[in-house]
Design a protein around this motif. Sequence first.
Motif, mmCIF file in Angstrom:
data_model
loop_
_atom_site.group_PDB
_atom_site.id
_atom_site.type_symbol
_atom_site.label_atom_id
_atom_site.label_comp_id
_atom_site.label_asym_id
_atom_site.label_seq_id
_atom_site.Cartn_x
_atom_site.Cartn_y
_atom_site.Cartn_z
ATOM 1 N N ASP A 1 53.238 18.805 38.250
ATOM 2 C CA ASP A 1 53.987 19.374 37.137
ATOM 3 C C ASP A 1 54.667 18.232 36.398
ATOM 4 O O ASP A 1 55.269 17.348 37.019
ATOM 5 C CB ASP A 1 55.032 20.377 37.638
ATOM 6 C CG ASP A 1 55.741 21.082 36.502
ATOM 7 O OD1 ASP A 1 55.349 22.212 36.166
ATOM 8 O OD2 ASP A 1 56.688 20.495 35.939
ATOM 9 N N ILE B 1 47.821 26.098 30.150
ATOM 10 C CA ILE B 1 48.485 26.215 28.854
ATOM 11 C C ILE B 1 47.505 25.965 27.713
ATOM 12 O O ILE B 1 46.760 24.985 27.722
ATOM 13 C CB ILE B 1 49.667 25.237 28.756
ATOM 14 C CG1 ILE B 1 50.683 25.540 29.869
ATOM 15 C CG2 ILE B 1 50.336 25.337 27.385
ATOM 16 C CD1 ILE B 1 51.868 24.596 29.896
ATOM 17 N N LEU C 1 49.481 31.216 27.661
ATOM 18 C CA LEU C 1 48.483 31.165 28.721
ATOM 19 C C LEU C 1 47.067 31.159 28.151
ATOM 20 O O LEU C 1 46.729 31.976 27.289
ATOM 21 C CB LEU C 1 48.666 32.364 29.650
ATOM 22 C CG LEU C 1 47.690 32.505 30.818
ATOM 23 C CD1 LEU C 1 47.872 31.361 31.815
ATOM 24 C CD2 LEU C 1 47.888 33.863 31.507
ATOM 25 N N THR D 1 50.820 21.867 35.665
ATOM 26 C CA THR D 1 51.742 22.749 34.949
ATOM 27 C C THR D 1 52.829 21.928 34.244
ATOM 28 O O THR D 1 52.980 20.729 34.476
ATOM 29 C CB THR D 1 52.401 23.770 35.902
ATOM 30 O OG1 THR D 1 53.066 23.076 36.982
ATOM 31 C CG2 THR D 1 51.355 24.719 36.467
ATOM 32 N N HIS E 1 56.646 23.015 33.640
ATOM 33 C CA HIS E 1 57.598 24.092 33.880
ATOM 34 C C HIS E 1 58.539 24.355 32.703
ATOM 35 O O HIS E 1 58.973 25.491 32.500
ATOM 36 C CB HIS E 1 58.416 23.804 35.136
ATOM 37 C CG HIS E 1 59.338 22.620 35.034
ATOM 38 N ND1 HIS E 1 58.878 21.325 35.135
ATOM 39 C CD2 HIS E 1 60.687 22.533 34.830
ATOM 40 C CE1 HIS E 1 59.898 20.495 35.008
ATOM 41 N NE2 HIS E 1 61.002 21.194 34.820
ATOM 42 N N HIS F 1 56.875 26.999 30.167
ATOM 43 C CA HIS F 1 56.180 28.194 30.649
ATOM 44 C C HIS F 1 56.785 29.468 30.069
ATOM 45 O O HIS F 1 58.010 29.623 30.022
ATOM 46 C CB HIS F 1 56.264 28.286 32.169
ATOM 47 C CG HIS F 1 55.410 27.298 32.883
ATOM 48 N ND1 HIS F 1 55.197 27.349 34.246
ATOM 49 C CD2 HIS F 1 54.696 26.238 32.437
ATOM 50 C CE1 HIS F 1 54.409 26.356 34.603
ATOM 51 N NE2 HIS F 1 54.101 25.668 33.515
ATOM 52 N N ILE G 1 52.471 32.595 32.008
ATOM 53 C CA ILE G 1 52.065 31.372 32.702
ATOM 54 C C ILE G 1 52.658 31.338 34.110
ATOM 55 O O ILE G 1 51.969 30.994 35.076
ATOM 56 C CB ILE G 1 52.477 30.128 31.890
ATOM 57 C CG1 ILE G 1 51.711 30.086 30.561
ATOM 58 C CG2 ILE G 1 52.207 28.847 32.683
ATOM 59 C CD1 ILE G 1 52.216 29.044 29.587
ATOM 60 N N TRP G 2 53.919 31.720 34.224
ATOM 61 C CA TRP G 2 54.538 31.765 35.554
ATOM 62 C C TRP G 2 53.790 32.731 36.468
ATOM 63 O O TRP G 2 53.462 32.390 37.613
ATOM 64 C CB TRP G 2 55.998 32.200 35.448
ATOM 65 C CG TRP G 2 56.956 31.154 35.003
ATOM 66 C CD1 TRP G 2 57.698 31.151 33.850
ATOM 67 C CD2 TRP G 2 57.316 29.944 35.693
ATOM 68 N NE1 TRP G 2 58.485 30.018 33.790
ATOM 69 C CE2 TRP G 2 58.276 29.267 34.903
ATOM 70 C CE3 TRP G 2 56.910 29.377 36.903
ATOM 71 C CZ2 TRP G 2 58.838 28.044 35.287
ATOM 72 C CZ3 TRP G 2 57.475 28.157 37.286
ATOM 73 C CH2 TRP G 2 58.422 27.513 36.487
ATOM 74 N N SER H 1 50.212 31.612 37.333
ATOM 75 C CA SER H 1 50.255 30.490 38.278
ATOM 76 C C SER H 1 50.529 30.978 39.690
ATOM 77 O O SER H 1 49.911 30.508 40.656
ATOM 78 C CB SER H 1 51.316 29.474 37.851
ATOM 79 O OG SER H 1 50.970 28.865 36.624
#
Length: 251
Positions: free
Chosen positions: A28, A175, A183, A215, A217, A220, A224-225, A228
């Motif tokens: 990340d 992303i 997303l 990712t 963070h 997001h 996306i969260w 994932s």
Amino acid sequence: MRVDFASLRAELTLWRAQGKSFPLWWRDDDAVAPTAALDRLAVLSHETGVPVHLAIIPSEATPDLARALDDSFVPVVHGWAHANNAPEGQKKAEFGPGRPKAEIEADLKAGLARMEDLFGARLARMFVPPWNRLDNGALPLLQSLGYESVSTYLPRKSVDAVPGLEQINTHIDPIFWRGTRGLVPPEAILEQTVALLRDRREGRSDNAEPLGYLTHHLVHDADIWEFSRQFILELCEGPVTLFRQNGKDRT
């Protein structure tokens, strides 16, 4: 969010049937300080059991960040200032072609020193260039300065970028950077993932390289969260080994 993981599950079934496994890792990017998003990333790491290699921007990193990270995080070096030094009209890069060697070396040295000061032996000496772009001429510098690995994007072409500097890339980014910045359609991510796994299973790409999920963070959204979370849990149901590049005590 409902995602149809049938194609991924079918591919993982073939891996198990053939007695094969693959290494998996998670990177990340762009951390500088504690945030609510970073807290959420930690929760997701704990839920999935997958450590996060956190690419931290050295020039902006705060002591609070160093104090906040628990053992679910592996701090790594993300450039120096995440500054675009590319000439006008070229793709963004901090360490791209045309930059004076002395400037590159100074920033690479400063980044490692800053991160070692903040994280000590916890730091993994992995270099992650901003925008995943790095002039090949910088690779010998990384090795000579004490970096142990370099990470960009797409399957590696060789185990070592240069002798003594391992290449450990990421391969899957959820992303849609060039579009909504939300997303990527899940079916597209799954199609890509299955193709990557098939190439490994059938010997067309290097299965010793950890399969990397990438990712960011700080940007997001809820989709996306959630994707994932589901995606990493699905991968972990497969025949995987988790990769973690640990720091070392160099005193």
